[in-house]
Design an enzyme around this catalytic site. Structure first.
Site, short mmCIF file in Angstrom:
data_model
loop_
_atom_site.label_atom_id
_atom_site.label_comp_id
_atom_site.label_asym_id
_atom_site.label_seq_id
_atom_site.Cartn_x
_atom_site.Cartn_y
_atom_site.Cartn_z
N HIS A 87 44.62 41.52 22.04
CA HIS A 87 44.16 40.43 22.91
C HIS A 87 44.73 39.07 22.53
O HIS A 87 44.15 38.03 22.85
CB HIS A 87 42.62 40.38 22.88
CG HIS A 87 41.99 40.14 24.22
ND1 HIS A 87 41.46 38.94 24.59
CD2 HIS A 87 41.81 40.96 25.28
CE1 HIS A 87 40.97 39.02 25.83
NE2 HIS A 87 41.18 40.24 26.27
N HIS A 114 48.23 46.45 34.35
CA HIS A 114 46.96 45.92 33.84
C HIS A 114 46.02 45.74 35.03
O HIS A 114 46.43 45.27 36.08
CB HIS A 114 47.30 44.57 33.21
CG HIS A 114 46.16 43.84 32.61
ND1 HIS A 114 45.52 42.81 33.25
CD2 HIS A 114 45.55 43.98 31.41
CE1 HIS A 114 44.57 42.34 32.45
NE2 HIS A 114 44.57 43.03 31.34
MG LIG Z 1 44.69 42.88 27.32
#
Ligand SMILES: [Mg+2]
Length: 397
Positions: A188, A288
């Site tokens: 992240h 994504h």
């Molecule tokens: Mg991600």
């Protein structure tokens, strides 16, 4: 024959719906309605503003000329790229593909060259910020039919933190793998190089399916270093907004899996182009999508037709959806706004090829309108949390 855009519902009527999504509705002179998604989590009002400009510009435009409209937005605006402008463009682009497919009576994937697979492999996200939730989340995904999950690697972490912090991550990954699931691990962009390279090494023996955003997407050289240091596939792309943004990662051999987000990268048009582009570097595609049903359906069109596609993210019962549902006392999940939710059924870790025209899902417009009116009236849009390290300084989220 000309088919023009007669109406684009836009700011303030762009549909802001819970949990944190923005839906775009485009209507044509031959009475076709196309749906797009412009969700940019945490930046709802910015997208509404950017979309207002597109609306003004394209009423009366020929809907068949998707490429021309894309170029007009991208080039004609002089300033280009970035999350806000590209997410606004994404919603319009997806709606135009939906319209084209519906007019011709075919799924969009037919217009992208036809299908290269019979079903699409999917994964579910289980968060992972808080260790106690991980196992329960993984068990839930397994019961839903997923065979692959993605989890966040760490909680908030300091620039250089205790190595003990990393061992806890390894333990969590082992537990999830113990359930018989494959695991992708999302760093992240929370870790800096000194910690990320350690964690990547520690995880390598566990054979994660991939490591995502090992560092922030401002660091192509350093990500290439990590990519060279471990055998684990490196994935990245949710914060890249066009094929040009991918270029430095490809030229430096920094990634193995490209993860453009169809709601941020310029829609189906650019997702399709990015897929082909990265293939020339032997890089796979895994779009994504922690977002809504329109974004997922749009991703699926490319997933079905792109040879280098490997796996699709799917946001069914993820914690944002569940939390928003609880907070607002509404149903706000992947299937909430669909009339044909069965098309996203997960079996043996896969979703069947979407067969419907356009992007292949039917939107329950009445429900969207009601949810949007009540959300706009009662709630501020979703905001990203701000995290702090132990010493009180702002940490990456
Ligand atoms: Mg991600």
């Amino acid at each position: 024959m000309s088919h023009t855009i007669t109406n684009i519902e836009a700011s303030p009527a762009i549909f802001r719906v819970p949990p944190r999504w923005l839906f775009v509705r485009v209507e044509t002179s031959d009475n076709i309605i196309g749906w797009g998604e412009s969700t940019l989590e945490g930046h709802t009002e910015a997208i509404e503003g950017a979309f207002h400009d597109l609306r003004e510009r394209f009423i009366g435009a020929e809907t068949d000329n998707i490429q021309d409209i894309w170029q007009t937005v991208y080039i004609g605006g002089f300033y280009r790229g970035g999350p806000v402008l590209m997410s606004a463009l994404s919603g319009l682009d997806i709606a135009l593909w939906d319209i084209k497919g519906k007019r011709l009576g075919v799924p969009v994937w037919q217009l992208l060259g036809g299908k290269v697979r019979d079903r699409v492999k999917v994964y579910g996200w289980i968060g992972g910020d808080h260790p106690s939730e991980v196992i329960q989340g993984a068990e839930e995904r397994k019961a839903q039919g997923f065979t692959v999950v993605k989890m966040n690697g760490t909680d908030a972490i300091s620039w250089i933190d205790s190595p003990g912090f990393l061992e806890a991550t390894v333990e969590r990954v082992k537990q999830v793998k113990g359930l018989g699931l494959d695991v992708g691990i999302d760093f992240h962009g929370r870790l800096h190089k000194g910690m990320a390279k350690q964690l990547a090494k520690l995880l390598e023996p566990l054979h994660p399916m991939f490591i995502e955003e090992p560092l922030l997407p401002t660091q192509p050289e350093e990500i290439a270093d990590i990519s060279n240091a471990v055998s684990t596939p490196i994935a990245l792309g949710e914060r890249l907004y066009s094929r040009w943004d991918f270029r430095p990662y490809l030229e430096r051999r920094a990634i193995d899996i490209a993860q453009p987000d169809v709601a941020h990268c310029g829609g189906i048009s650019e997702l399709h182009r990015i897929a082909s582009y990265v293939e020339t570097y032997d890089v796979a595609l895994a779009p994504h999508c922690p977002l809504g049903p329109i974004a997922l359906a749009a991703c699926m069109q490319v997933a079905i037709s792109a040879p280098n596609f490997v796996i699709q993210e799917m946001s069914w019962k993820i914690h944002y959806n569940v939390a928003a549902g609880k907070d607002l006392n509404v149903d706000a999940d992947l299937h909430t706004y669909m009339s044909n939710p069965d098309v996203f059924d997960v079996k043996d870790g896969h979703v069947a090829v979407l067969q419907g025209p356009g992007i292949g899902i039917e939107i329950d417009e009445k429900r969207v309108r009601e949810a949007s009116e009540s959300y706009v009236r009662k709630s501020t849009p979703w905001r990203n949390p701000v995290w702090r390290s132990e010493d009180g300084s702002v940490a990456e989220w």
